[in-house]
Design an enzyme around this catalytic site. Structure first.
Site, PDB file in Angstrom:
ATOM      1  N   LYS A  33       0.812  -1.224   0.000  1.00 49.50           N
ATOM      2  CA  LYS A  33       0.000   0.000   0.000  1.00 49.50           C
ATOM      3  C   LYS A  33       0.842   1.269   0.000  1.00 49.50           C
ATOM      4  CE  LYS A  33      -2.212   0.955   3.942  1.00 49.50           C
ATOM      5  NZ  LYS A  33      -2.995   0.758   5.189  1.00 49.50           N
ATOM      6  N   ARG A 271       6.884  -7.690  29.000  1.00 57.30           N
ATOM      7  CA  ARG A 271       6.475  -6.362  28.567  1.00 57.30           C
ATOM      8  C   ARG A 271       5.169  -5.897  29.187  1.00 57.30           C
ATOM      9  NH1 ARG A 271       8.312  -6.564  22.168  1.00 57.30           N
ATOM     10  NH2 ARG A 271      10.501  -6.093  22.569  1.00 57.30           N
ATOM     11  N   LEU A 369      10.358 -11.383  14.234  1.00 51.52           N
ATOM     12  CA  LEU A 369      11.099 -11.520  12.988  1.00 51.52           C
ATOM     13  C   LEU A 369      11.391 -12.995  12.716  1.00 51.52           C
ATOM     14  CD1 LEU A 369      13.674  -8.561  13.112  1.00 51.52           C
ATOM     15  CD2 LEU A 369      11.621  -8.729  11.703  1.00 51.52           C
TER      16      LEU A 369
END
Length: 523
Positions: A33, A271, A369
């Site tokens: 996009k 986290r 990743l």
């Protein structure tokens, strides 16, 4: 009508890994996009986790992943992906940082029990991986930038996904047909006012898949990164968790450490724990900083972060970086198996847009990743071995006279503020019901015929649909687990909540079902 063997929507690490590993006899189209590098993967400062150190093994990596994910993970998926991690690292060996002896440098991040994070360029891992993959694109791969995919095409006779509609910058609708349609559009970080995500990450793939009838899972689990650089009332970029891994600590303006006594890992706690602690201090009127004075040669170790701080007027000689938590990663998404197959034949999802069960209720740092590389590789192998041509579908072209429905949406910034206030770091039944009522009034689940809408309006519609999926799931889960914290149900409920919440659009109605998962145990 534009034909391809494989249509990939998105241009992050999962998308490019897939494209570069498909056999060269495949006609591959990548639709993105924005610019090919304008993706979350490119922004990733953190590295890739793999059990390759002398004092590490996959069992330890597994234990850390399950602990961070609060045992909501699919343990089989976790084992498979983590076992593959060392081989995936070796495929990119030349780009990772090494010591003077040629050994990979291993860093530590929150909730990891040992040093196991490989980096590239210090804090530019994503950038270097994406550039490396782009350099491997071959002539059979065509990249189309600035084209907005907005509707999956389903051939009901074949009972499979056969293509996608997309608009170019002039608003013209184009039809892309393929035998394999892959969503690699990322998560939905832009649903919140403060985020580490690229501006393009607005939940498009999730909304498209939902409207097509695919199963959507675990949408309540949003990871808020504890440390986004905060200046002049705005987030100015991510401060990698590796900074705390190197010894930085979170303090108030008066220098009081805020993680003391909160968790055994203190500043390297999972986290969700760190984000909630910072959020509580900010709600009570405090400013929170990362104290980096203990890190020697900070500028050399973290060149990208240093440059970003200097660009935004932060004097690092004072040793303090102002931070706030912000939306960072979606653990849920389109429900898939480990390689990316969805509940719709011919439709695949990889990367953050997919929910494989690797991350559970809270992603372990630097496992994302890794997941993208794994899915890209394994899906390419599956397609190479199982690819077959299908009949050209008979899908009607869009009607030029079609007009847009009368959909009235508030400004996107209003949605972001409402999501943070009601479906943010701290949630409750009262706030979630307020948000659900507010979202329901727009009747966006009933929107059809998107052809007549502008790219901007479709983006807003997708953001509202994705917001409603998060809100619905958060309201259903009456416990706190990982990235989902309910002040009215502040504890984990293992007896009743070892199950996934799956939302699906079925015959025009919103259907919710629960899928039991086995309690993940470390063997």
């Amino acid at each position: 009508m534009e034909m391809g063997d494989v249509i990939i929507i998105g241009s992050g690490v999962a998308a490019l890994q897939l494209a570069t590993m498909l056999s060269h006899d495949k006609n591959v189209k990548i639709l993105t996009k924005s610019h090919i590098k304008n993706a979350n993967s490119y922004l990733a400062q953190g590295g890739i986790a793999a059990a390759i150190g002398d004092h590490d093994d996959t069992k330890k990596h597994l234990a850390d992943t399950l602990q961070a994910g609060r045992f909501h993970n699919n343990e089989e998926s976790v084992r498979e992906i983590l076992n593959e991690a060392p081989a995936l690292i070796s495929d990119f060996y030349e780009i990772f940082d090494k010591d003077q002896h040629g050994h990979l440098l291993l860093g530590q991040e929150g909730a990891h029990s040992v040093n196991r994070i490989v980096h590239s360029g210090g804090d530019a891992t994503g950038k270097h991986i994406i550039e490396h993959l782009i350099s491997k694109l071959t002539d059979n791969i065509e990249v189309e930038e600035n084209i907005f995919a907005y509707e999956l095409m389903i051939d009901h006779k074949q009972q499979r996904c056969v293509g996608v509609k997309a608009k170019d910058q002039s608003g013209i609708t184009r039809y892309f047909y393929g035998d394999c349609i892959i969503l690699a559009t990322g998560g939905c970080g832009q649903l919140y006012p403060i985020t580490s995500n690229a501006p393009t990450v607005t939940g498009d793939g999730i909304a498209m898949a939902y409207l097509a009838g695919a199963e959507i899972a675990d949408m309540e689990f949003i990871q808020f990164h504890p440390t986004l650089l905060f200046k002049d009332g705005e987030a100015k970029g991510l401060i990698s968790e590796a900074v705390r891994g190197e010894g930085a600590i979170l303090v108030t303006g008066d220098g009081v450490p805020i993680m003391e006594g909160i968790h055994p890992l203190k500043d390297l706690a999972p986290r969700h724990v760190v984000s909630q602690t910072i959020y509580n201090y900010i709600e009570n009127g405090h400013e929170v900083y990362l104290d980096i004075r203990s890190i020697k040669n900070f500028g050399k170790r973290f060149p990208f972060i240093t440059a970003n701080c200097e660009k935004n007027g932060i004097d690092l000689s004072e040793g303090k970086i102002p931070v706030v938590p912000g939306s960072h990663f979606l653990m849920g998404g389109i429900k898939t198996d480990i390689i990316g197959r969805t509940s719709i034949h011919g439709l695949f999802a990889i990367g953050e847009v997919a929910c494989t069960g690797l991350h559970g209720a809270n992603r372990l740092a630097s496992n994302s990743l890794l997941e993208g590389l794994y899915q890209g590789k394994k899906l390419s192998q599956w397609i190479n071995a199982n690819f077959k041509k299908h009949p050209v579908p008979n899908i009607p072209e869009p009607c030029p006279s079609l007009s847009a429905n009368n959909v009235s949406l508030p400004d996107v910034q209003v949605l972001k503020e409402m999501m943070m206030k009601r479906v943010g770091i701290v949630r409750s039944k009262e706030l979630l019901e307020e948000q659900k009522h507010w979202l329901d009034q727009f009747h966006l689940h009933d929107v059809t015929h998107l052809d007549a809408y502008s790219i901007q309006d479709i983006t807003r519609i997708f953001m509202y649909i994705t917001a409603s999926l998060i809100t619905e799931a958060a309201l259903c889960r009456t416990e706190s687990r990982g990235g989902h914290f309910r002040s009215d149900f502040p504890f984990e409920d293992d007896q009743n909540w070892y199950k996934k919440i799956i939302i699906q659009k079925h015959k025009g109605e919103v259907a919710i079902k629960y899928e039991q998962i086995e309690a993940a145990l470390v063997n």
